[in-house]
Motif scaffolding. Structure first.
Motif, PDB file in Angstrom:
ATOM      1  N   ASN A  53       5.811  13.505  13.699  1.00  0.00           N
ATOM      2  CA  ASN A  53       4.419  13.848  13.998  1.00  0.00           C
ATOM      3  C   ASN A  53       3.553  12.609  13.790  1.00  0.00           C
ATOM      4  N   VAL A  54       3.167  11.968  14.891  1.00  0.00           N
ATOM      5  CA  VAL A  54       2.338  10.762  14.827  1.00  0.00           C
ATOM      6  C   VAL A  54       0.921  11.132  15.237  1.00  0.00           C
ATOM      7  N   ASP A  55       0.033  11.203  14.243  1.00  0.00           N
ATOM      8  CA  ASP A  55      -1.374  11.551  14.496  1.00  0.00           C
ATOM      9  C   ASP A  55      -1.502  12.856  15.278  1.00  0.00           C
ATOM     10  N   GLY A  56      -0.664  13.821  14.939  1.00  0.00           N
ATOM     11  CA  GLY A  56      -0.741  15.139  15.571  1.00  0.00           C
ATOM     12  C   GLY A  56       0.124  15.321  16.805  1.00  0.00           C
ATOM     13  N   LYS A  57       0.690  14.236  17.327  1.00  0.00           N
ATOM     14  CA  LYS A  57       1.571  14.320  18.488  1.00  0.00           C
ATOM     15  C   LYS A  57       3.028  14.294  18.025  1.00  0.00           C
ATOM     16  N   VAL A  58       3.769  15.345  18.339  1.00  0.00           N
ATOM     17  CA  VAL A  58       5.152  15.490  17.858  1.00  0.00           C
ATOM     18  C   VAL A  58       6.135  14.950  18.893  1.00  0.00           C
ATOM     19  N   GLN A  59       7.058  14.126  18.412  1.00  0.00           N
ATOM     20  CA  GLN A  59       8.124  13.581  19.256  1.00  0.00           C
ATOM     21  C   GLN A  59       9.471  13.899  18.612  1.00  0.00           C
ATOM     22  N   LYS A  60      10.447  14.237  19.444  1.00  0.00           N
ATOM     23  CA  LYS A  60      11.805  14.465  18.950  1.00  0.00           C
ATOM     24  C   LYS A  60      12.509  13.109  18.838  1.00  0.00           C
ATOM     25  N   VAL A  61      13.008  12.796  17.643  1.00  0.00           N
ATOM     26  CA  VAL A  61      13.592  11.476  17.416  1.00  0.00           C
ATOM     27  C   VAL A  61      14.840  11.567  16.550  1.00  0.00           C
ATOM     28  N   LEU A  62      15.588  10.470  16.566  1.00  0.00           N
ATOM     29  CA  LEU A  62      16.710  10.263  15.651  1.00  0.00           C
ATOM     30  C   LEU A  62      16.473   8.974  14.884  1.00  0.00           C
ATOM     31  N   VAL A  63      16.903   8.939  13.631  1.00  0.00           N
ATOM     32  CA  VAL A  63      16.893   7.684  12.879  1.00  0.00           C
ATOM     33  C   VAL A  63      18.018   6.815  13.427  1.00  0.00           C
ATOM     34  N   ARG A  64      17.686   5.624  13.898  1.00  0.00           N
ATOM     35  CA  ARG A  64      18.701   4.752  14.472  1.00  0.00           C
ATOM     36  C   ARG A  64      18.968   3.517  13.627  1.00  0.00           C
ATOM     37  N   ASP A  65      18.015   3.123  12.794  1.00  0.00           N
ATOM     38  CA  ASP A  65      18.249   1.959  11.933  1.00  0.00           C
ATOM     39  C   ASP A  65      17.259   2.004  10.781  1.00  0.00           C
ATOM     40  N   TRP A  66      17.655   1.409   9.670  1.00  0.00           N
ATOM     41  CA  TRP A  66      16.752   1.330   8.520  1.00  0.00           C
ATOM     42  C   TRP A  66      17.143   0.138   7.668  1.00  0.00           C
ATOM     43  N   GLN A  67      16.157  -0.398   6.984  1.00  0.00           N
ATOM     44  CA  GLN A  67      16.378  -1.517   6.073  1.00  0.00           C
ATOM     45  C   GLN A  67      15.897  -1.101   4.689  1.00  0.00           C
ATOM     46  N   LYS A  68      16.790  -1.258   3.722  1.00  0.00           N
ATOM     47  CA  LYS A  68      16.485  -0.849   2.356  1.00  0.00           C
ATOM     48  C   LYS A  68      16.527  -2.066   1.453  1.00  0.00           C
ATOM     49  N   HIS A  69      15.672  -2.072   0.424  1.00  0.00           N
ATOM     50  CA  HIS A  69      15.677  -3.163  -0.543  1.00  0.00           C
ATOM     51  C   HIS A  69      17.038  -3.223  -1.228  1.00  0.00           C
ATOM     52  N   PRO A  70      17.586  -4.429  -1.466  1.00  0.00           N
ATOM     53  CA  PRO A  70      18.941  -4.530  -2.019  1.00  0.00           C
ATOM     54  C   PRO A  70      19.131  -3.864  -3.369  1.00  0.00           C
ATOM     55  N   PHE A  71      18.076  -3.766  -4.195  1.00  0.00           N
ATOM     56  CA  PHE A  71      18.290  -3.114  -5.498  1.00  0.00           C
ATOM     57  C   PHE A  71      17.153  -2.178  -5.904  1.00  0.00           C
ATOM     58  N   LYS A  72      16.009  -2.239  -5.245  1.00  0.00           N
ATOM     59  CA  LYS A  72      14.916  -1.324  -5.549  1.00  0.00           C
ATOM     60  C   LYS A  72      15.042  -0.039  -4.731  1.00  0.00           C
TER      61      LYS A  72
ATOM     62  N   ALA B  15       0.821  -1.220   0.000  1.00  0.00           N
ATOM     63  CA  ALA B  15       0.000   0.000   0.000  1.00  0.00           C
ATOM     64  C   ALA B  15       0.851   1.265   0.000  1.00  0.00           C
ATOM     65  N   SER B  16       2.159   1.111  -0.254  1.00  0.00           N
ATOM     66  CA  SER B  16       3.098   2.245  -0.346  1.00  0.00           C
ATOM     67  C   SER B  16       3.316   2.944   1.001  1.00  0.00           C
ATOM     68  N   PHE B  17       3.362   2.138   2.071  1.00  0.00           N
ATOM     69  CA  PHE B  17       3.721   2.655   3.384  1.00  0.00           C
ATOM     70  C   PHE B  17       4.979   1.930   3.878  1.00  0.00           C
ATOM     71  N   VAL B  18       5.695   2.586   4.776  1.00  0.00           N
ATOM     72  CA  VAL B  18       6.872   1.990   5.404  1.00  0.00           C
ATOM     73  C   VAL B  18       6.541   1.684   6.860  1.00  0.00           C
ATOM     74  N   PRO B  19       6.623   0.426   7.294  1.00  0.00           N
ATOM     75  CA  PRO B  19       6.435   0.116   8.714  1.00  0.00           C
ATOM     76  C   PRO B  19       7.628   0.616   9.517  1.00  0.00           C
ATOM     77  N   ALA B  20       7.354   1.136  10.709  1.00  0.00           N
ATOM     78  CA  ALA B  20       8.428   1.692  11.536  1.00  0.00           C
ATOM     79  C   ALA B  20       8.079   1.519  13.006  1.00  0.00           C
ATOM     80  N   VAL B  21       9.111   1.714  13.843  1.00  0.00           N
ATOM     81  CA  VAL B  21       8.956   1.605  15.295  1.00  0.00           C
ATOM     82  C   VAL B  21       9.625   2.815  15.941  1.00  0.00           C
ATOM     83  N   VAL B  22       8.980   3.359  16.970  1.00  0.00           N
ATOM     84  CA  VAL B  22       9.552   4.436  17.776  1.00  0.00           C
ATOM     85  C   VAL B  22       9.757   3.894  19.185  1.00  0.00           C
ATOM     86  N   TYR B  23      10.946   4.114  19.755  1.00  0.00           N
ATOM     87  CA  TYR B  23      11.222   3.580  21.084  1.00  0.00           C
ATOM     88  C   TYR B  23      12.092   4.564  21.861  1.00  0.00           C
TER      89      TYR B  23
END
Length: 219
Positions: free
Chosen positions: A67-86, A26-34
């Motif tokens: 900004n998650v549903d109107g609630k703003v949190q200060k965050v850093l990108v700590r990890d990401w997974q990218k498709h090997p060629f797409k 559906a053209s979304f990226v799943p993510a986690v905030v911790y």
């Protein structure tokens, strides 16, 4: 001081591999905030939002307003997974931060005026960027998006070390507290001499090598 960058996201309840695959279709990226003493939160972000943001170096080295549903949190990108060629981001991890606690972040280095320097104008000089980013420690409000290194005075044979970087106010490099052995070279300007081919063997009177010419004479 770094600029403000906002990333808009939505909370999600469905978890697991199957749910993640449906989100990607559906053209979304799943993510986690911790982090910050709060429970981990599953979110989803429009893929185009991530794809466009990931083209900028600030996305990986700046404090973001998530900004998650109107609630703003200060965050850093700590990890990401990218498709090997797409051109597709598969998953993101964001860490919440406390604005009153120092953070450690890898910040890009920007090299200026290399071509105008004496080393840059000298033939046979190889200028090497041994580091393209450096880890800094500071409060979130003081985090720079990048650190500039002016090379206009760089001369052949020069070495610029970590301790010579000009840091913004209230920003430090933790590595330098570990001793002189950790004051590594950031930039080097080395003169490379061309190798001279060995002189050809002496030739005899008729253009033969001397040893062969001697054999012919004895026959």
């Amino acid at each position: 001081m770094a600029k403000t960058h906002e990333i808009v996201a939505q909370a999600r309840k469905d978890e697991g591999k199957g749910a993640s695959r449906r989100l990607r279709r559906a053209s979304f990226v799943p993510a986690v905030v911790y982090g910050a003493g709060q429970p981990a939160e599953s979110i989803q972000i429009e893929h185009n939002t991530i794809l466009l943001a990931a083209r900028h170096e600030w996305f990986f080295s700046s404090v973001l307003d998530l900004n998650v549903d109107g609630k703003v949190q200060k965050v850093l990108v700590r990890d990401w997974q990218k498709h090997p060629f797409k051109q597709q981001m598969l998953h993101m991890d964001f860490q919440r931060i406390n604005e009153n606690e120092a953070i450690r972040v890898n910040v890009p280095l920007h090299f200026l005026n290399q071509e105008k320097s004496p080393a840059g104008k000298t033939a046979g000089v190889v200028i090497s960027h041994n580091l393209n980013e450096v880890q800094v420690s500071c409060l979130p409000k003081d985090l720079p998006e990048f650190i500039e290194l002016d090379l206009s005075d760089l001369k052949p044979g020069d070495i610029i070390h970590l301790s010579q970087l000009k840091l913004p106010t209230n920003v430090e490099i933790p590595e330098l507290h570990l001793g002189v052995d950790h004051d590594v070279a950031v930039v080097t300007a080395v003169t490379v001499q061309e190798e001279v081919d060995a002189a050809p063997a002496a030739e005899g009177a008729e253009g033969q090598p001397a040893a062969e010419a001697s054999k012919e004479t004895k026959k």
